[in-house]
Design a protein around this motif. Structure first.
Motif, PDB file in Angstrom:
ATOM      1  N   ARG A 213      46.749  86.527  68.339  1.00 46.92           N
ATOM      2  CA  ARG A 213      45.817  87.238  67.456  1.00 46.92           C
ATOM      3  C   ARG A 213      45.822  88.741  67.735  1.00 46.92           C
ATOM      4  O   ARG A 213      45.592  89.546  66.826  1.00 46.92           O
ATOM      5  N   TYR A 216      49.165  89.980  66.029  1.00 48.04           N
ATOM      6  CA  TYR A 216      49.402  89.680  64.615  1.00 48.04           C
ATOM      7  C   TYR A 216      49.087  90.847  63.675  1.00 48.04           C
ATOM      8  O   TYR A 216      49.888  91.145  62.769  1.00 48.04           O
ATOM      9  N   PRO A 217      47.948  91.551  63.805  1.00 50.01           N
ATOM     10  CA  PRO A 217      47.678  92.656  62.863  1.00 50.01           C
ATOM     11  C   PRO A 217      48.759  93.725  62.877  1.00 50.01           C
ATOM     12  O   PRO A 217      49.106  94.285  61.820  1.00 50.01           O
ATOM     13  N   SER A 218      49.308  94.034  64.056  1.00 52.25           N
ATOM     14  CA  SER A 218      50.356  95.055  64.136  1.00 52.25           C
ATOM     15  C   SER A 218      51.674  94.542  63.563  1.00 52.25           C
ATOM     16  O   SER A 218      52.409  95.279  62.879  1.00 52.25           O
ATOM     17  N   LYS A 221      51.944  94.594  59.717  1.00 47.63           N
ATOM     18  CA  LYS A 221      52.125  95.900  59.065  1.00 47.63           C
ATOM     19  C   LYS A 221      53.569  96.398  59.121  1.00 47.63           C
ATOM     20  O   LYS A 221      53.912  97.356  58.430  1.00 47.63           O
ATOM     21  N   SER A 229      56.002  87.601  60.918  1.00 49.78           N
ATOM     22  CA  SER A 229      54.571  87.576  60.601  1.00 49.78           C
ATOM     23  C   SER A 229      54.155  86.209  60.080  1.00 49.78           C
ATOM     24  O   SER A 229      53.115  85.662  60.459  1.00 49.78           O
ATOM     25  N   ASN A 279      46.127  98.773  69.288  1.00 49.02           N
ATOM     26  CA  ASN A 279      45.526  97.602  68.651  1.00 49.02           C
ATOM     27  C   ASN A 279      45.539  96.394  69.582  1.00 49.02           C
ATOM     28  O   ASN A 279      44.557  95.663  69.694  1.00 49.02           O
ATOM     29  N   LYS A 283      42.162  94.577  71.339  1.00 44.65           N
ATOM     30  CA  LYS A 283      41.855  93.147  71.188  1.00 44.65           C
ATOM     31  C   LYS A 283      41.773  92.457  72.547  1.00 44.65           C
ATOM     32  O   LYS A 283      40.837  91.682  72.813  1.00 44.65           O
TER      33      LYS A 283
END
Length: 648
Positions: A213, A216-218, A221, A229, A279, A283
């Protein structure tokens, strides 16, 4: 005209030149300021991870001069990162730690209970004068010494809690104080009773899910990483589905190993991508903060329940006391004490005194002393208790035989003591136990604290000369003591004019406590322990020791119950200063109620075993390795013990 026309363009060129230079400087500084902020030059913070908990005084030096330039001190930076990763270790899988640090030797260092409770403190050099206070039944935390000189100890008495101050626990990296100092012997007990996790694989899945988690956001993108992804999203969903149905490893499906391996490969691919570290760090830091808060909460809750269990009478012992009391009034026994009353105040007999409210404990102490003695006809035991336990103890010692020894049970509330004696107005108090921590004086280990357990007389002990006005000498025993050999030779010990023959405790000396005692003491004598004490009552009366003790007591307590109990330690030490004779001829082993690792041979050869500490042998929390030496002196075949399910 020509000359004038030639001057005008030159001035314009100069103006435009300075304007262009100003613009360039502005652009340069506009780029330099964010760059300086990013590198941390404004405050000296290290590049990369930094601890939110660390104060400015705790920050490490990151830059140093080398050849006229500035270079990153990589060794200090790496140590900072490694320390932070130690905090992550409970949450992150080992391979993730290895990947970030490049090392595979990361281990969580825990204290060894066999090393006499020596702990590494969490106090920075700047925190030595900052104290907080606690008291625990009334286990007393924290005498601390100056790193340079043990005689410069500066403990402070807390007027609210009744405890002694200890340094604040934040270490160089901002972590909590050592477990032993904060939670006491609960830490030792929890290490001894640590069980294998039944949800190790579940925790592994949670750790992978947290890391995935975070990445994943990075990854989502990044252009060209759509497949990665999508794969990471599918793995996250699969982990979430498994964890929604599983609490322990037994609930997991057989394919869990493949799922874990698949997620490991996905995370490895994500690490190979150029992602924004901020990021991921943010987290993981959130996860760390939540995990640390939750862990600390559960440890505090567990320590509270542990101490509650220590201080609460077990149901079986409460049953035993109640059944004996009811039986006493239902069918009172004949008073056997009347036929032996002439022995109670006859100084030619050997008189043993025990202050206790615990029937089972005091009966074992009496039984062990009698069974270890060669001659019992001259032994007289005086059990001093309160009204609540008086009748139960009367019936117990009337029902059971103790060879030729005589047992007298006294209710302290019925004794004709001086009306002006405030000690007589309090309930019976057995010996008090304190946990004391001092800072190491070794320059190489300035941040180390060592914890010791002391036991000393309670308030009721200072009534001895008034309770036994005709006696000259008594031996005082604690109810958590086991006698394994004959003590009759102690009656011939010459105290050399002293009042109290006691076991010396030389790991702490009186000079260490001079700041706490509030006096400029230069006495380097050892402290003393209760458990087994030879008391010369004649010398006690000559010194008027009880009045001296009460005088000191008033100077150390503020009227609260906590401070009333805590004031026992300083008042006792000052009252007996210079009046203690060290007993060296006996092997008396103490610490069986808090210290692990005492060898079986040492225990077997000892004259006396002292179970001082919270882990009493009659409690379920007691140290299992030492319980057998206590249990062998339990009374066998007692009906009320069987009915109340008192474990043998």
């Amino acid at each position: 005209m020509k000359s004038h026309a030639a001057v005008v363009p030159t001035a314009k060129q100069r103006r435009w030149k300075w304007l262009a230079l100003a613009v360039l400087l502005l652009v340069f500084f506009s780029m330099l300021v964010p760059l300086a902020f990013l590198l941390g030059l404004h405050s000296g913070f290290p590049v990369g991870y930094s601890s939110d908990e660390s104060s400015p005084t705790d920050s490490l030096e990151v830059y140093e001069r080398k050849g006229g330039g500035k270079e990153i001190n990589s060794s200090k930076y790496d140590s900072r990162v490694e320390q932070m990763l130690r905090n992550f270790t409970p949450s992150l899988p080992q391979e993730i730690v290895q990947d970030i640090t490049g090392k595979d030797d990361m281990k969580i260092k825990t204290s060894d209970p066999n090393e006499d409770n020596e702990q590494t403190t969490s106090g920075s050099m700047g925190d030595l004068n900052h104290s907080e206070y606690r008291v625990m039944t009334p286990v007393l935390k924290g005498l601390h010494n100056s790193p340079a000189d043990a005689s410069n100890a500066d403990p402070v008495l807390d007027k609210q809690q009744g405890g002694i101050g200890i340094p604040d626990g934040s270490n160089l990296y901002g972590s909590h104080k050592s477990c032993q100092l904060e939670f006491g012997s609960y830490c030792l007990w929890s290490m001894e009773h640590k069980e294998a996790m039944e949800d190790g694989t579940v925790k592994k899945l949670k750790d992978q899910l947290f890391v995935a988690r975070a990445y994943y956001p990075s990854i989502a993108k990044l252009q060209g990483q759509e497949n990665l992804s999508r794969e990471m999203k599918q793995n996250i969903q699969e982990h979430e589905r498994m964890l929604s149905e599983a609490i322990s490893d037994a609930d997991l499906p057989p394919i869990v190993a493949k799922v874990i391996q698949k997620m490991d490969q996905t995370i490895a691919k994500a690490k190979g991508c150029a992602v924004e570290c901020s990021n991921v760090e943010r987290k993981l830091r959130q996860i760390l903060d939540l995990t640390e808060d939750e862990t600390h909460f559960h440890r505090k809750q567990s320590a509270f329940l542990y101490h509650l269990g220590v201080q609460t009478m077990p149901k079986s012992l409460h049953c035993l006391s109640m059944r004996l009391t009811v039986e006493y009034f239902r069918d009172p026994p004949s008073d056997m004490e009347l036929s032996h009353a002439y022995k109670f105040d006859n100084p030619s007999f050997h008189h043993y005194v025990i202050f206790s409210r615990d029937i089972l404990a005091v009966s074992v102490t009496v039984n062990s002393t009698i069974k270890s003695s060669k001659i019992t006809a001259d032994m007289v035991f005086h059990i001093i208790t309160d009204r609540q336990n008086f009748y139960a103890m009367k019936l117990w010692f009337a029902r059971n035989s103790y060879e030729e020894a005589i047992i007298q049970v006294l209710n302290i509330e019925d004794l004709n003591l001086s009306n002006g004696n405030e000690l007589a107005q309090k309930q019976v108090s057995s010996s008090e136990e304190f946990r004391v921590s001092i800072r190491s004086t070794d320059p190489l280990h300035l941040l180390q604290m060592k914890t010791h357990y002391l036991s000393t007389f309670g308030h009721s002990h200072f009534l001895l000369p008034e309770i036994f006005q005709n006696l000259k000498k008594v031996i005082v025993l604690d109810d958590d003591v086991i006698v394994q050999q004959d003590l009759s030779d102690l009656w011939n010990v010459d105290l050399e004019g002293k009042v109290n023959g006691a076991v010396s405790f030389c790991e702490l000396r009186l000079v260490h406590l001079k700041a706490f005692l509030g006096r400029n003491l230069h006495d380097d004598s050892c402290l003393w322990m209760s458990g087994l004490n030879i008391i010369d009552l004649e010398k006690w009366r000559e010194q008027n020791l009880t009045a001296i003790y009460q005088k000191f007591l008033h100077s150390f307590h503020n009227g609260s119950e906590a401070s009333w109990r805590t004031a026992v330690l300083p008042a006792s030490l000052l009252a007996f200063q210079g009046l203690v004779f060290p007993i060296t001829r006996l092997s008396i082993i103490s610490g069986l109620g808090h210290k692990y690792g005492i060898s079986e041979e040492t225990i077997r050869n000892a004259f006396v075993l002292h179970y001082n500490g919270n882990m009493k042998p009659w409690l379920d929390l007691g140290i299992p390795a030492y319980k057998a030496y206590w249990r062998k002196f339990l009374t066998q075949g007692e009906r009320f013990m069987d009915e109340c399910n008192v474990h043998h």
